[in-house]
Design a protein around this motif. Sequence first.
Motif, short mmCIF file in Angstrom:
data_model
loop_
_atom_site.label_atom_id
_atom_site.label_comp_id
_atom_site.label_asym_id
_atom_site.label_seq_id
_atom_site.Cartn_x
_atom_site.Cartn_y
_atom_site.Cartn_z
N ASP A 240 -5.63 3.77 -19.72
CA ASP A 240 -6.40 2.57 -20.06
C ASP A 240 -6.34 1.51 -18.97
O ASP A 240 -6.92 0.43 -19.14
N LEU A 241 -5.65 1.80 -17.88
CA LEU A 241 -5.48 0.81 -16.83
C LEU A 241 -5.85 1.42 -15.49
O LEU A 241 -5.18 2.34 -15.00
N ASP A 242 -6.91 0.93 -14.92
CA ASP A 242 -7.36 1.42 -13.62
C ASP A 242 -6.91 0.44 -12.55
O ASP A 242 -7.52 -0.62 -12.35
N LEU A 247 -11.36 -0.47 -4.95
CA LEU A 247 -10.68 -0.36 -3.67
C LEU A 247 -11.40 0.63 -2.78
O LEU A 247 -11.85 1.70 -3.23
N SER A 248 -11.48 0.29 -1.51
CA SER A 248 -12.01 1.25 -0.54
C SER A 248 -10.97 2.31 -0.25
O SER A 248 -9.80 2.21 -0.67
N GLU A 251 -8.07 0.82 1.68
CA GLU A 251 -7.21 0.00 0.82
C GLU A 251 -6.40 0.86 -0.14
O GLU A 251 -5.24 0.57 -0.44
N LEU A 252 -7.02 1.95 -0.62
CA LEU A 252 -6.31 2.85 -1.52
C LEU A 252 -5.12 3.49 -0.82
O LEU A 252 -4.01 3.56 -1.37
N VAL A 253 -5.32 3.95 0.42
CA VAL A 253 -4.23 4.58 1.17
C VAL A 253 -3.11 3.57 1.42
O VAL A 253 -1.92 3.87 1.23
N ASP A 254 -3.46 2.39 1.85
CA ASP A 254 -2.44 1.37 2.10
C ASP A 254 -1.67 1.04 0.82
O ASP A 254 -0.44 0.86 0.84
N LEU A 385 -1.54 -6.37 -7.92
CA LEU A 385 -1.70 -7.81 -8.09
C LEU A 385 -2.00 -8.49 -6.76
O LEU A 385 -2.82 -9.41 -6.70
N ILE A 386 -1.33 -8.05 -5.71
CA ILE A 386 -1.58 -8.64 -4.40
C ILE A 386 -3.03 -8.42 -3.99
O ILE A 386 -3.71 -9.33 -3.49
N ARG A 387 -3.54 -7.20 -4.22
CA ARG A 387 -4.93 -6.92 -3.86
C ARG A 387 -5.89 -7.75 -4.70
O ARG A 387 -6.89 -8.26 -4.18
#
Length: 694
Positions: A240-242, A247-248, A251-254, A385-387
């Motif tokens: 239920d939580l994506d 994210l690109s 960004e996903l890899v980082d 949260l940072i993103r």
Amino acid sequence: MTEIAHRDNPLPRLAVPGERFGWIYQDPSLYRRRFPEPPPVPGVVPPELVTRAAAAKERAMRRMGVALGVGLGLAVLFGCCQRFGAALGEPVGALVMFLMILSAFGGLGGAAVVWLLKRQAERDLATAQEQVRATYEQARAGWDARSAAFEHHQQQALAQMYEWGAATPSPGTRRIDVVGGTSYGWEALLTVFGGSLLSTRGPMTLVDFTGEALCGELMTLAEQTGRSVRVTGFPSGLRDLDLLAGLSARELVDLLVESMYGEGTGGDRADRHRDTMLLGELCEVLGEDVSIARLVAGLRVLTDRPGQPALSEIECALVAGLMPEEARRQAHQHVRRLESFLRPLTGLGQAAGGPPTAELSCLVADRDGRSAQHDLLKDLLVQWLIRRVSREAISGGSIVLVGADDLHHRQIERLGTLCERRGIRLVLFFAHLREQSLHALGGGEVAFMRLGNHREAQQAAEFIGRQHRFVLSGLTRTLGGDQTHTLANSEGGSETEGGSEGSRGEGKSLIKQRSRNWSRSRTWSQTQSVASGANWSDAASAQRVYEYAVEPRVLQDLPDYALLLVKGEGRGSVVQAVECNPEIVTLPRMTMDPLPAVSLPPAGEAAHPVSGMPGQVTLSQPAPIVSQPTSPDQAAAGVLPGWGAGGPVPHQQPAPRPGVPSGPTAPPPPPIPPQPPRQRQQPEPPQGPGWGQG
């Protein structure tokens, strides 16, 4: 029939605008003044009356004895002479008898007069004493009446004063750190502080890593005040939580690499770059449709496990072509390690329709204890949260992290910097004061709750600070006296003896003469002198020592709902004793705003004199900036004219607070009286959208 009186629910009363950690107690008796008029002093009886009465009493018996003795003695004497008077004649006998009777009555009368004079002196003294007593009682009655009126008026004024006032953050503070405490204390602080944040700043994102579901009471408060609540448990509710929405690939890899390594550096740097390169190449092969499940499938292909349903045959071939067979064999263990990290996240966000949008979004850890997956999710949630903050997906409101002990201080600093720029209130709860929390501490105001470990309490006391105090270090006492006695005794005498003798003869013109003179003298004297001396003095010396402003023992003995708030006050800082028990809201003399600034009475007028401001300890005071003359050389060197010429920055005088006096010489605040723990609500583990609805 017994009627049950239902008590109003106090939770909605906490949802009042204005941020508050809790309440600060103000003792109204500290503002009580002494009656300025001194009490009357009894008058003095005229000393001459006392002297006369004492003299009359002392001499009365003697004078009465003298009068009676003289009168009766004369009567006896005349009685003896009466026989001789009768022989001389009848008139003489009658006269003697009269004198005898007169003497007897005269002695009795003299004694009576002496007794009457004594009684008169005593009556005069008693009358004067009664007048003095009556005058004093009248003056005392008037003084008592005025004092009672003064106390009544003062009591009415004190009855209008608040006893509890809100403890608020300093203006401009963006981050709050809470260190130590128990689960009861954290739940109470979340209810009080969280309710004020919801009412003041709006939407809140709360992440509870403790597994104790401490936000249950806060969710009940939000629902009772008409706010939407969304609860998601992790890892059980990851579907239920994506966390990866929007994210690109880069960004996903980082995000994944930073979560796996937890901001690690040093020996992990090479593996970190290697994982980043491998995941980046996989994302290029997979195209725009990138998910955790497809990345895990690609890693399984690299470990020679083809036939992954998440990938097409063409994608499997492209992934297999990323590495030669020999390279895949050498990197087998490394790829398996990556797969072990990402495989538990394959179901992330599969049933989610987007990120939570409720006014209170709670992410609560399951109660299954700690695990490697739990640690990975913790770092992943922080990176998420940072993103979100950096992409301005969260604007305003507040973010609360409960149980942030294992988070790396660099992640906390990065999140804190972004929240400060976006105007978001960041609140961190640390159960212990250890390596990571100690590095992260100090980014804002800090609230210390109970710290049972003595080393952590000592570190907290070091953080709060030290200050100079003067204490008695030595006492010197010399006893003696100085006395001089001189005795001089001189005795002398003089004795002189002398004489002369001679002879003279004449004959036939021959003159013969002989003479002799002599004298003898003697003188003597004696002198004696005696002297003795001694000295005495008392002396005490004080030493300037450097001591804790708050002793570690105070931090170890704090009650469940008490905290010591280290906050800025102008350009200085103070420590305030705060109580965060939500039940204080039901008390009659309580305000949801800070206490108004009321000056304490001067020490000479106060009924209970205190030094400094009650309820807080001053750690540092703002130093005035002295204006410096600007010379042409300074201006040429780049110093702006007028720089530093301002006076001291004015700071708001805080409201008086009871407990521990302030100032460099003030003692630690008194410990807050312990209170029995409230029965904490135990919400069920997250099992669906309806969890936690009271």
